[in-house]
Design a protein around this motif. Structure first.
Motif, PDB file in Angstrom:
ATOM      1  N   ASN A  39       0.868  -1.187   0.000  1.00 23.91           N
ATOM      2  CA  ASN A  39       0.000   0.000   0.000  1.00 23.91           C
ATOM      3  C   ASN A  39       0.906   1.238   0.000  1.00 23.91           C
ATOM      4  O   ASN A  39       1.219   1.798   1.049  1.00 23.91           O
ATOM      5  N   HIS A  63       4.608  -0.370  -9.101  1.00 23.07           N
ATOM      6  CA  HIS A  63       3.380   0.434  -9.188  1.00 23.07           C
ATOM      7  C   HIS A  63       2.975   0.597 -10.648  1.00 23.07           C
ATOM      8  O   HIS A  63       3.822   0.645 -11.544  1.00 23.07           O
ATOM      9  N   VAL A  85      -3.880   5.320  -3.741  1.00 29.82           N
ATOM     10  CA  VAL A  85      -3.834   3.913  -4.152  1.00 29.82           C
ATOM     11  C   VAL A  85      -5.251   3.476  -4.486  1.00 29.82           C
ATOM     12  O   VAL A  85      -6.138   3.486  -3.626  1.00 29.82           O
ATOM     13  N   VAL A 127      -2.083   3.105  -8.915  1.00 25.87           N
ATOM     14  CA  VAL A 127      -1.880   4.324  -8.146  1.00 25.87           C
ATOM     15  C   VAL A 127      -2.127   5.564  -8.998  1.00 25.87           C
ATOM     16  O   VAL A 127      -2.136   5.512 -10.237  1.00 25.87           O
TER      17      VAL A 127
END
Length: 211
Positions: A156, A167, A190, A207
């Motif tokens: 996270n 990501h 996120v 993201v």
């Protein structure tokens, strides 16, 4: 006999008398046996010369027998080594096959309590909302514990620097408009958590990146 006859050396009688006993007459060819003995040289005649020849042959035969025995030992060792290598290869193949076949066994076993909890929650009649929420939270903790045992780690990355290897950027927003404020090229929000397993990305996090 006249005086002239006695003084003439060419007479046969004189020749015979001049030769020693057993000697060949003058002009006669020498015996062949003597030539053979002289040609063979000293030490090459008689029983000793005949008995000396087999000794080098016997030594060579002994060396050949020893070499053949050593070669047999080496061949036996080679055959054993080949057989052992084949056994190791076969066992390795079996281990790899079992590892592929039962790789998820531990993870599947850790998920069984999660399924049990969900079935129990659905089987309870007249549940209040608070009880249902409490049961879902307990089940989620069980699932998180199962993930942790299998090295499945949640990602996270809010506020972290954007990493394209972990990501996946969906959109970008100005850094000044982010709440809480984050620097440029950092994750502002996120949308979906990512996961890694044994430090390998299983799923990248979706993201929003500050620009």
């Amino acid at each position: 006999m006249s005086q002239d006859d006695r003084s003439n050396p060419s007479q046969p009688g004189a020749d015979a008398a001049a030769q020693p006993n057993g000697a060949a007459p003058a002009g006669a060819a020498p015996a062949q046996g003597g030539d053979a003995a002289q040609a063979a040289g000293p030490g090459a005649s008689g029983p000793a010369a005949a008995g000396a020849a087999p000794e080098p042959l016997a030594a060579l035969q002994a060396e050949l027998a020893a070499a053949q025995a050593k070669a047999g030992e080496h061949y036996d060792a080679y055959v054993r080594a080949v057989a052992e290598t084949e056994n190791i290869r076969r066992r390795a193949q079996e281990d790899v096959s079992k590892a592929h076949k039962f790789a998820v066994e531990s993870f599947a076993e850790s998920l069984l309590p999660v399924k049990d909890s969900l079935e129990m929650a659905l089987g309870l009649p007249d549940q209040s909302l608070d009880k249902l929420r409490e049961g879902v939270e307990a089940t989620l903790r069980q699932l998180a514990s199962a993930f942790e045992k299998s090295k499945l780690i949640e990602q996270n990355p809010v506020g972290q620097k954007f990493d394209p290897h972990k990501h996946q950027a969906i959109s970008m927003v100005p850094a000044a408009s982010t709440q809480p404020p984050v620097p440029a090229n950092h994750v502002a929000q996120v949308l979906q958590k990512g996961y890694t397993i044994n430090e390998r990305v299983l799923r990248p996090a979706l993201v929003v990146v500050a620009s």
